[in-house]
Design an enzyme around this catalytic site. Structure first.
Site, short mmCIF file in Angstrom:
data_model
loop_
_atom_site.label_atom_id
_atom_site.label_comp_id
_atom_site.label_asym_id
_atom_site.label_seq_id
_atom_site.Cartn_x
_atom_site.Cartn_y
_atom_site.Cartn_z
N SER A 136 0.87 -1.17 0.00
CA SER A 136 0.00 0.00 0.00
C SER A 136 0.91 1.23 0.00
O SER A 136 1.79 1.35 -0.84
CB SER A 136 -0.93 -0.03 1.22
OG SER A 136 -1.74 1.12 1.28
N TYR A 151 -5.04 8.96 -5.42
CA TYR A 151 -3.96 8.00 -5.16
C TYR A 151 -4.15 7.36 -3.78
O TYR A 151 -4.10 6.13 -3.63
CB TYR A 151 -2.59 8.67 -5.24
CG TYR A 151 -1.47 7.77 -4.80
CD1 TYR A 151 -1.06 6.71 -5.60
CD2 TYR A 151 -0.86 7.94 -3.55
CE1 TYR A 151 -0.05 5.85 -5.17
CE2 TYR A 151 0.15 7.10 -3.13
CZ TYR A 151 0.55 6.05 -3.93
OH TYR A 151 1.54 5.20 -3.51
N LYS A 155 -4.95 3.31 -2.34
CA LYS A 155 -4.16 2.61 -1.34
C LYS A 155 -4.98 2.29 -0.09
O LYS A 155 -4.71 1.30 0.60
CB LYS A 155 -2.92 3.45 -0.99
CG LYS A 155 -1.94 3.58 -2.16
CD LYS A 155 -1.50 2.20 -2.67
CE LYS A 155 -0.47 2.28 -3.78
NZ LYS A 155 -0.04 0.94 -4.23
#
Length: 283
Positions: A136, A151, A155
């Site tokens: 991650s 983004y 994650k």
């Protein structure tokens, strides 16, 4: 019988994936490395051999992923450790990123991981052993970075399904570790690895400032060494009971600590309001 494990690493031609592949090969492990560019893999790690198998694979293509896993098992006989690492950074505020830019991020960073998991878990489940590392980011634990919301959200998604995967695989003796790296000195922030918004909105001054800081100041000056991250993953894999969560880097620990302090403070501040939701007893 192989005394060293077989590792399957996505995104092995650059960054953390490359550092890990090199370290493993140097220490006698068996490695299948994937990349969208076979030439890049061969240039960095060499041709196919008894210890290394380069595979051209698009993580967003389920058929590609399935074939790469089958080729790895045909070559080495087994897969012991899986490292879901392939991904890229997309900078941009929620308003300025297009639907397609967002979908591209999720296709690679989320659905790419799921393609690997879907195709490899049947093998690990049947052999009743294995270890999956899902990479991650500290941005998958802390999301308050303007211009990095999409983004970070990819994650966060990785974090969510990895925690569920860990529970699902316990019965089959397969370990699952969620990795939260901080800033590592790779080409992650370099051109070709990170993308900026196609139609930026200049009104977002804080996002533009953080974007320029990452591209101009942080890139090349990241505090963490990818080779040491590779060492850490190898050590974790050797543990009898590896952790479900692994933070990598003092910066990752710093940001995680701030998030925990914030959550604890807000839990305490609003506990009376937040817990006053139960259905009242009629007795």
């Amino acid at each position: 019988m192989k005394t060293k494990k077989v590792w399957f690493i996505t995104g092995a031609s650059r960054g953390l994936g490359l550092a890990l592949a090199k370290k493993l090969i140097e220490n006698g492990y068996y490695v299948a490395g994937t990349s969208r560019s076979l030439n890049a893999l061969i240039q960095e790690l060499g041709n196919a051999s008894e210890t290394f198998l380069p595979l051209e694979m698009d993580v967003t293509n389920d058929k590609d992923v399935k074939e790469a896993i089958i080729q790895t098992i045909d070559h080495f006989g087994v897969i012991d450790v899986v490292v879901n690492n392939a991904g890229f950074g997309q900078i941009g505020t929620l308003e300025e990123l297009s639907d397609q830019e967002v979908k591209n991020s999720y296709d690679v960073n989320v659905f790419g991981y799921l393609n690997v998991i879907r195709n490899v878990t049947s093998h690990l489940r049947k052999q009743k052993s294995g270890h999956i590392f899902n990479i991650s980011s500290i941005g998958g634990y802390v999301g308050n970075f303007p211009g990095f919301g999409i983004y970070c959200s990819t994650k966060f998604a990785v974090a969510g399904f990895t925690e569920a995967l860990a529970e699902e695989m316990k019965a089959f003796n397969v370990n699952v570790t969620l990795v939260y790296p901080g800033y590592f000195r790779t080409n992650f922030l370099s051109k070709g690895s990170v993308k900026t918004p196609e139609k930026p909105i200049e009104a977002y001054e804080s996002a533009r400032e953080l974007e320029q800081a990452h591209l101009g100041q942080i890139d090349g000056n990241q505090p963490n060494d990818p080779e040491k991250a590779a060492d850490a993953l190898i050590k974790i894999c050797q543990q009898q009971t590896p952790p479900g969560h692994l933070f990598l880097g003092k910066d990752a620990y710093h940001y995680a600590g701030l998030k925990m302090e914030l959550i604890q403070a807000e839990l305490a501040k609003n506990e009376q309001i937040g817990t006053a939701t139960e259905v009242e007893s009629t007795n």
